[in-house]
Write a protein that holds these residues in place. Structure first.
Motif, PDB file in Angstrom:
ATOM      1  N   HIS A  43     -12.222 -12.899   8.273  1.00  0.00           N
ATOM      2  CA  HIS A  43     -11.855 -11.296   8.139  1.00  0.00           C
ATOM      3  C   HIS A  43     -12.885 -10.673   8.599  1.00  0.00           C
ATOM      4  CE1 HIS A  43     -11.590  -7.915   4.967  1.00  0.00           C
ATOM      5  NE2 HIS A  43     -11.339  -7.474   6.307  1.00  0.00           N
ATOM      6  N   TRP A  44     -12.380  -9.721   9.935  1.00  0.00           N
ATOM      7  CA  TRP A  44     -13.548  -8.974  10.410  1.00  0.00           C
ATOM      8  C   TRP A  44     -12.913  -7.283  10.087  1.00  0.00           C
ATOM      9  CZ3 TRP A  44     -14.300 -10.037  16.465  1.00  0.00           C
ATOM     10  CH2 TRP A  44     -14.884 -11.448  16.410  1.00  0.00           C
ATOM     11  N   PHE A  82     -13.327  -6.106   1.605  1.00  0.00           N
ATOM     12  CA  PHE A  82     -14.047  -7.647   1.496  1.00  0.00           C
ATOM     13  C   PHE A  82     -13.972  -8.450  -0.065  1.00  0.00           C
ATOM     14  CE2 PHE A  82     -17.006  -6.174   5.025  1.00  0.00           C
ATOM     15  CZ  PHE A  82     -16.214  -7.107   6.010  1.00  0.00           C
ATOM     16  N   ARG A  83     -13.360  -7.920  -0.905  1.00  0.00           N
ATOM     17  CA  ARG A  83     -12.876  -8.521  -2.096  1.00  0.00           C
ATOM     18  C   ARG A  83     -11.664  -9.500  -1.834  1.00  0.00           C
ATOM     19  NH1 ARG A  83     -16.032  -6.347  -6.487  1.00  0.00           N
ATOM     20  NH2 ARG A  83     -14.955  -7.717  -7.829  1.00  0.00           N
ATOM     21  N   THR A  84     -10.855  -9.326  -0.898  1.00  0.00           N
ATOM     22  CA  THR A  84      -9.775 -10.067  -0.665  1.00  0.00           C
ATOM     23  C   THR A  84      -9.834 -11.701  -0.317  1.00  0.00           C
ATOM     24  OG1 THR A  84      -8.640  -8.155   0.275  1.00  0.00           O
ATOM     25  CG2 THR A  84      -7.603 -10.301   0.552  1.00  0.00           C
ATOM     26  N   VAL A  85      -9.097 -12.537  -1.112  1.00  0.00           N
ATOM     27  CA  VAL A  85      -9.452 -13.925  -0.624  1.00  0.00           C
ATOM     28  C   VAL A  85      -8.163 -14.539   0.100  1.00  0.00           C
ATOM     29  CG1 VAL A  85      -9.574 -16.085  -1.875  1.00  0.00           C
ATOM     30  CG2 VAL A  85     -10.770 -14.144  -2.785  1.00  0.00           C
ATOM     31  N   TRP A  86      -6.814 -14.101  -0.567  1.00  0.00           N
ATOM     32  CA  TRP A  86      -5.749 -14.706   0.263  1.00  0.00           C
ATOM     33  C   TRP A  86      -5.161 -13.768   0.959  1.00  0.00           C
ATOM     34  CZ3 TRP A  86      -4.765 -19.789   0.445  1.00  0.00           C
ATOM     35  CH2 TRP A  86      -5.275 -20.606  -0.619  1.00  0.00           C
ATOM     36  N   ARG A  94     -16.481 -13.601   6.042  1.00  0.00           N
ATOM     37  CA  ARG A  94     -16.295 -12.268   6.435  1.00  0.00           C
ATOM     38  C   ARG A  94     -17.455 -11.736   7.129  1.00  0.00           C
ATOM     39  NH1 ARG A  94     -14.872 -14.368   1.728  1.00  0.00           N
ATOM     40  NH2 ARG A  94     -12.978 -13.800   0.776  1.00  0.00           N
ATOM     41  N   TYR A  95     -16.801 -10.728   8.039  1.00  0.00           N
ATOM     42  CA  TYR A  95     -17.738  -9.982   9.079  1.00  0.00           C
ATOM     43  C   TYR A  95     -17.762  -8.443   8.989  1.00  0.00           C
ATOM     44  CZ  TYR A  95     -19.196 -14.621  11.312  1.00  0.00           C
ATOM     45  OH  TYR A  95     -19.726 -15.585  11.653  1.00  0.00           O
ATOM     46  N   GLY A  96     -18.661  -7.820   8.803  1.00  0.00           N
ATOM     47  CA  GLY A  96     -18.884  -6.360   8.873  1.00  0.00           C
ATOM     48  C   GLY A  96     -19.140  -6.062  10.247  1.00  0.00           C
ATOM     49  N   ILE A  97     -18.263  -5.152  11.115  1.00  0.00           N
ATOM     50  CA  ILE A  97     -18.648  -5.101  12.495  1.00  0.00           C
ATOM     51  C   ILE A  97     -18.720  -3.130  12.427  1.00  0.00           C
ATOM     52  CG2 ILE A  97     -17.798  -4.997  14.883  1.00  0.00           C
ATOM     53  CD1 ILE A  97     -16.277  -7.615  14.076  1.00  0.00           C
ATOM     54  N   ILE A  98     -19.885  -2.828  12.653  1.00  0.00           N
ATOM     55  CA  ILE A  98     -20.169  -1.369  12.896  1.00  0.00           C
ATOM     56  C   ILE A  98     -20.949  -1.118  13.877  1.00  0.00           C
ATOM     57  CG2 ILE A  98     -21.363   0.504  11.376  1.00  0.00           C
ATOM     58  CD1 ILE A  98     -21.223  -1.102   8.966  1.00  0.00           C
TER      59      ILE A  98
END
Length: 326
Positions: free
Chosen positions: A157-158, A197-201, A215-219
């Protein structure tokens, strides 16, 4: 102006003309190159919600983005010099709200993901984007990108953000603020971590339900330092700030001494889209417009300007009632 020997490497990068996207002529190609070549502002994710039992968030290294840019360079050249440019323009202009900077950033990255995967230039297959989150029948948010990393066999998840922040000492994340002064880096990161980012499914249209593995945070974007930064010490510069992140200057609009260092004759108000990359064709267009004149009681309006091609943000230290946010 700046004394280069006193500056952090991030600032040196910009002031020594490190800007590979400037090699491209067509505006959207230049923007696309900028989106790839610009590193993530973060070298590591900072957890501002340690007691909320959130998931681990990762960031891609600057070398990761450099590798993606280099792998895509031949395609960028093709887009810049042939009718293939229409592939990019059609893609961007058919997306929702293409003239909003956040949506433009997402569209550029999405084009690269889909086009690059089809050409086997990277391993990321797009499974879903803009996935709506619900609480009952109420929409509570959305997830930007759900990808299958075929190299690692992971569902990723980006979450994306494009930010143009002005910094002030001590340069902690909360001290980097947008023209809308309610927006700052710490607030944005906290929101991403505790909401999206709390989402799993995730339910996808063509791939069924998938479980997020990483999970990746792209800033990305640009940061602007105070124009008097040469007088500051960088011994405590934050380790989380990527050394090659694009850095420029901002000037307090009430600081007459600071404004006096700017050549107002050469100052041009940036057009909206130029928060991404400068459009040289506006230079000749604006020569036909009334020249900007600054008087003691009427400083230039808040916003982004170019002085001989150098980006400068003029910004009030106190919140501006107009909140002219990018």
């Amino acid at each position: 102006m700046f004394e280069l020997s006193t500056l952090h490497p991030a600032t040196l990068a910009t002031h020594t003309n490190y800007a590979p996207w400037e090699a491209y002529q067509r505006p959207y190609v230049r923007d696309l190159a900028y989106v790839l070549a610009c590193p993530n502002v973060l070298t590591e994710w900072l957890d501002f919600a340690p007691h909320q039992n959130t998931h681990i968030v990762s960031v891609h290294s600057a070398s990761f983005w450099q590798q993606q840019f280099e792998a895509y360079e031949q395609r960028l050249e093709e887009l810049d010099t042939t009718n293939a440019y229409q592939d990019l323009t059609r893609y961007l202009l058919t997306r929702p709200s293409p003239n909003r900077l956040g949506f433009h950033f997402e569209g550029l990255l999405s084009f690269w993901l889909e086009d690059g995967f089809a050409r086997k230039l990277h391993p990321y297959e797009t499974l879903a984007n803009n996935v709506q989150l619900y609480n009952g029948k109420q929409t509570t948010g959305e997830l930007d990108l759900i990808l299958h990393n075929h190299d690692e066999g992971l569902i990723e998840h980006w979450e994306l953000a494009i930010k143009f922040f002005m910094g002030s000492a001590p340069f902690a994340p909360v001290n980097w603020v947008g023209i809308n002064s309610n927006d700052n880096l710490q607030r944005k990161m906290t929101h991403m971590q505790t909401k999206q980012f709390r989402t799993v499914w995730v339910d996808t249209e063509n791939h069924g339900q998938v479980k997020i593995d990483k999970r990746y945070g792209i800033i990305k974007g640009r940061f602007f330092l105070p124009m008097n930064i040469a007088n500051s010490s960088h011994s405590d510069w934050p380790t989380w700030l990527a050394p090659s992140f694009p850095m420029h200057e901002w000037c307090d609009k009430s600081d007459k001494a600071c404004l006096a260092t700017i050549n107002m004759v050469k100052l041009r108000r940036a057009h909206y889209i130029e928060w991404f990359t400068k459009r040289s064709f506006y230079d000749s267009y604006d020569k036909c417009q009334p020249q900007l004149v600054w008087e003691d009681d009427t400083p230039p309006a808040t916003g982004l300007y170019f002085e001989n091609g150098r980006p400068i943000v003029i910004y009030p230290r106190q919140p501006d009632e107009t909140n002219d946010s990018p």
